[in-house]
Write a protein that holds these residues in place. Structure first.
Motif, PDB file in Angstrom:
ATOM      1  N   GLY B 537       0.819  -1.210   0.000  1.00 24.79           N
ATOM      2  CA  GLY B 537       0.000   0.000   0.000  1.00 24.79           C
ATOM      3  C   GLY B 537       0.849   1.253   0.000  1.00 24.79           C
ATOM      4  O   GLY B 537       2.073   1.194   0.036  1.00 24.79           O
ATOM      5  N   ASP B 539       1.147   5.419   1.542  1.00 25.38           N
ATOM      6  CA  ASP B 539       0.711   6.176   2.704  1.00 25.38           C
ATOM      7  C   ASP B 539       1.238   7.608   2.625  1.00 25.38           C
ATOM      8  O   ASP B 539       2.394   7.828   2.270  1.00 25.38           O
ATOM      9  N   TYR B 540       0.384   8.589   2.906  1.00 19.76           N
ATOM     10  CA  TYR B 540       0.805   9.992   2.884  1.00 19.76           C
ATOM     11  C   TYR B 540       0.837  10.520   4.310  1.00 19.76           C
ATOM     12  O   TYR B 540      -0.076  10.260   5.076  1.00 19.76           O
ATOM     13  N   SER B 541       1.886  11.281   4.673  1.00 14.49           N
ATOM     14  CA  SER B 541       1.875  11.865   6.019  1.00 14.49           C
ATOM     15  C   SER B 541       2.707  13.143   6.059  1.00 14.49           C
ATOM     16  O   SER B 541       3.475  13.435   5.145  1.00 14.49           O
ATOM     17  N   VAL B 549       5.537  10.647   1.130  1.00 19.14           N
ATOM     18  CA  VAL B 549       4.756   9.538   0.605  1.00 19.14           C
ATOM     19  C   VAL B 549       5.588   8.306   0.867  1.00 19.14           C
ATOM     20  O   VAL B 549       6.767   8.301   0.547  1.00 19.14           O
ATOM     21  N   SER B 550       4.992   7.275   1.466  1.00 19.93           N
ATOM     22  CA  SER B 550       5.805   6.079   1.633  1.00 19.93           C
ATOM     23  C   SER B 550       5.048   4.853   1.155  1.00 19.93           C
ATOM     24  O   SER B 550       3.856   4.700   1.401  1.00 19.93           O
ATOM     25  N   SER B 552       4.710   0.584   0.938  1.00 17.37           N
ATOM     26  CA  SER B 552       5.004  -0.519   1.841  1.00 17.37           C
ATOM     27  C   SER B 552       5.081  -1.814   1.024  1.00 17.37           C
ATOM     28  O   SER B 552       4.143  -2.163   0.316  1.00 17.37           O
ATOM     29  N   GLU B 568      10.544   5.928   0.630  1.00 18.41           N
ATOM     30  CA  GLU B 568       9.803   7.185   0.775  1.00 18.41           C
ATOM     31  C   GLU B 568      10.204   8.200  -0.278  1.00 18.41           C
ATOM     32  O   GLU B 568      11.292   8.149  -0.832  1.00 18.41           O
TER      33      GLU B 568
END
Lengths: 139, 644
Positions: B537, B539-541, B549-550, B552, B568
């Motif tokens: 998936g 993931d934004y943080s 953006v990372s 997985s 990332e």
């Protein structure tokens, strides 16, 4: 210099690490290997000490595609390098051509090595002779 | 106020330094009380410099943007650690650190060498003080770190994001400890030449002070290399960048020095050679600084692109090198003392090894400055990069590595090669070992050479270690003289074994690396070699000073989880720059290295995966080399306690 630095920043920092894109890769594994091999010797002219294989600049991308086109058309590695040199100058090759003043660059190290090696041997034999003479005198 | 105080202390240190130099020159026969006073003054200078540097750090911590340096290199949002590191992440600050470390070494040298001839120690201190004076002068006149701005900005310009890294906080100070540690052998050499007594023994002084910088220099280069490996995004660990080359040069010279000291110690010969190497070693440290700092090269290391500074540094370095060489030429001992060299003696072959190291250094140096020479002479531009160094250095590295086990086993003053039988036997074992690797892999000649050399060097060093206590008469005796108690022996084995591992790592990575570039959709899985990789998936943080953006990814081997990779991409708004953070899962035999590329559409991303076999051997090898130097240093501790 400052302008160059900015170009470098944009190229080197903003977009490192996504160099060769999946669609660029040739289906023929042998040709792709040759393309990689060639790319590792070709400098990205807008970057800082990077070959076009690891650079993401537009310039590097164009050259990567160009090299692959030429390879598919059946050009040899030397022909492609020669063409690039005629267009961009010797600056584009990371490995200077073995000709002209570059011969000095290639041969200086080996020359020093062989020369000093001979000097060491001469000193070695001289010292041996000197010592033998010394020993004989003592006797 | 803080910054003015810092400036004040810097100027005071400079004045003290000048006074101390005058003392050294004018007062030759110092009284005992006077000497102890003199010592105190030297520690006072060090204290002043330390205070000055701390005040600079304080300005960085306080984010005092009225100081020009802070405004250019710091930012309010930057984490605390990087605010501190910002103090040496720029030209002026790092030059202050440079001077500070020079005086730390001066202090350490003085504290450790009270029992040597007074005149010699004074002269060595004089040389070191003069070096400090040159750089302090430069610092005060042309690159004052405490300069104020008339109109302070509200926020700073931030440190280059790819430099915001824990390893890079430690990299410059450790590398400087190495570079500047070389100033002590330099000062010892020049100080010795200035002292007219040629009977003084400087062997153990030189040995100690050439090993200290060796350890730091090795570690400093290693840190930079590891940083490049995980930060620059495609897993290269050495780029033959001019900046890397100039850090390699003093290392090579230092290595030659350490080994030539062995001859000096055993045969009391080649003193001039060791002295010359000491001078060249530190000269390369300074030339390195000049090349990096003068703006000749634009790179992450080039903080100052100011030609006047470059010219000034060049002048300083020219002054230092030219004067020391002049002293060398006029003062070296002309006593022609040919030591007796046998063809099968260790002395002769250490000299040849020294020569090989020097040739490697020459090629690296010539390659680094070649583009400048050609531009100056023919107004043409050439590049000298990795492919050149690979072609021209490989033969000499091969010669060097091949000779290593033989040279280290051969006897001092040896008359024949009789004790080499077992060592020569190892050649066949190594050939067999390295050939067996090609049961699994395709045969490549260079790979074979690399594997052969690594096993040959490793086995050779182990053999030497074990045979050193076989020769004893009885078991008890051999236990007593077990090499475990001989730190020099352990240090040597350790370093040579590490070199073998390093060759193995380099060979494995360059020959057997796998690269995979493709578009992957979330949820999709693909195979690299026999490993299955699943895109779990994205993931934004938002973090304190960047957004990220990372992705997985799970790496599976026969449905067993090997590890999770989280590559990332980061956006640093303060500089509006995007960086990629590779994710690495190291295992014993492979490093899994992954980089997140461009976004193709909502679900698909370009993903680059590398499997790098045995790259950890490179790091372990280099750590062992540094450890070898460190263990060798312990022999001095034992020597002292034995004496007492």
């Amino acid at each position: 210099m400052a302008r160059f630095y900015y170009i470098f920043l944009i190229c080197f920092l903003a977009s490192r690490a996504f160099a060769v894109e999946p669609y660029e890769i040739l289906n023929d594994a042998k040709l792709e290997d040759r393309a990689r091999n060639l790319s590792s010797n070709i400098r990205c002219l807008v970057c800082q000490n990077e070959n076009i294989d690891s650079s993401e600049s537009e310039f590097a991308k164009d050259l990567r595609l160009f090299i692959r086109e030429q390879l598919v058309e059946g050009r040899t590695d030397d022909e492609i390098e020669e063409f690039l040199v005629s267009k961009y100058g010797t600056y584009i090759l990371f490995k200077p051509v073995f000709a002209g003043y570059n011969i000095f660059l290639y041969l200086f190290g080996p020359f020093i090595f062989i020369f000093s090696f001979i000097v060491i041997l001469i000193v070695f034999f001289k010292s041996k002779k000197g010592n033998e003479a010394c020993d004989q005198q003592k006797k | 106020m803080v910054s003015e105080l810092g400036h004040f202390f810097l100027i005071s240190a400079f004045c003290l330094n000048l006074g101390l130099i005058a003392n050294c020159i004018l007062i030759r026969s110092a009284l005992a009380e006077y000497v102890s006073f003199f010592d105190k003054l030297e520690s006072l200078m060090l204290t002043f410099l330390a205070i000055s540097f701390s005040l600079l750090i304080l300005s960085f911590i306080n984010s005092d943007f009225s100081v020009k340096l802070v405004a250019n290199n710091s930012h309010l949002l930057k984490p605390f650690l990087y605010k501190v590191a910002g103090a040496w992440g720029n030209h002026e600050g790092s030059m202050l650190l440079w001077v500070l470390i020079l005086s730390v070494y001066l202090f350490l040298f003085q504290a450790s060498s009270r029992d040597y001839s007074k005149v010699l120690v004074r002269n060595i201190i004089l040389v070191q003080l003069s070096t400090i004076a040159l750089f302090l002068f430069y610092l005060l006149v042309l690159s004052n770190p405490f300069e104020r701005l008339e109109f302070p900005p509200l926020n700073g310009q931030d440190l280059n994001p790819i430099l915001q890294d824990v390893l890079l906080v430690a990299h410059p100070p450790i590398l400087y400890l190495g570079y500047l540690g070389l100033s002590i052998p330099f000062s010892i050499a020049v100080g010795f030449l200035l002292t007219n007594d040629r009977n003084l023994n400087i062997v153990s002084l030189l040995r100690f002070w050439s090993l200290v910088p060796f350890v730091f220099l090795t570690l400093g280069i290693l840190l930079g290399s590891i940083w490049a490996y995980y930060e620059l995004g495609w897993g290269g660990w050495w780029f033959w960048d001019p900046v890397e080359n100039v850090s390699l040069l003093p290392w090579l010279i230092n290595l030659a020095l350490i080994h030539s000291i062995l001859i000096l110690e055993r045969r009391n010969s080649l003193l001039n050679w060791a002295i010359l190497l000491s001078i060249i070693g530190f000269s390369f440290s300074m030339i390195g600084t000049f090349i990096v700092r003068s703006g000749l090269i634009t790179s992450v290391h080039a903080f100052a692109n100011d030609p006047s500074r470059g010219l000034f540094i060049l002048l300083i370095i020219f002054l230092a090198i030219a004067s020391s060489l002049l002293i060398y030429i006029t003062k070296r001992s002309n006593h022609k003392n040919f030591m007796k060299l046998n063809f099968a003696s260790k002395e002769l072959w250490i000299i040849v090894q020294n020569l090989t190291l020097l040739v490697i250094a020459t090629i690296v140096f010539l390659g680094t400055i070649w583009p400048f020479i050609i531009e100056a002479m023919f107004d043409e531009q050439v590049s000298v990069g990795e492919p050149f160094y690979e072609v021209s250095l490989t033969p000499f590295v091969v010669i060097f590595a091949f000779m290593l086990p033989i040279v280290s086993k051969i006897r001092w003053k040896g008359k024949n090669f009789n004790n080499l039988r077992t060592t020569i036997g190892l050649i066949f074992i190594s050939i067999a070992l390295s050939a067996s690797a090609f049961i699994w892999k395709d045969f490549k000649f260079l790979t074979f050479i690399g594997l052969f050399l690594s096993s040959w060097v490793c086995l050779g060093s182990i053999l030497e270690f074990t045979s050193s206590f076989k020769s004893q008469l009885n078991f008890i005796d051999s236990l007593k003289r077990l090499p475990v108690f001989n730190s020099r022996m352990i240090g040597r084995t350790c370093a040579h074994f590490g070199f073998g591992l390093l060759i193995f790592g380099v060979t494995a990575v360059t020959s057997w690396e796998t690269e995979d570039i493709r578009n992957v959709e979330v949820g999709e899985s693909f195979y690299v070699q026999s490993y299955q990789i699943v895109f779990k998936g994205i993931d934004y943080s938002v973090e304190k000073n960047f957004k990220k953006v990372s992705g997985s990814f799970e790496v599976l081997n026969n449905n067993e989880l090997v590890g999770t990779l989280l590559p990332e991409k980061r956006l640093y708004p303060s500089r509006n720059e995007v960086t990629t953070e590779a994710s690495i899962k190291p295992t014993f035999s492979n490093d899994f290295y992954m980089v997140l590329g461009n976004k193709i559409d909502e679900n698909a991303w370009v993903v680059r995966t590398y499997i790098k076999p045995f790259i950890s051997f490179i790091w372990i090898g280099v750590i062992l080399i540094a450890l070898g130097g460190f263990v060798s240093l312990l022999s001095f501790y034992k020597y002292k306690t034995l004496k007492a």
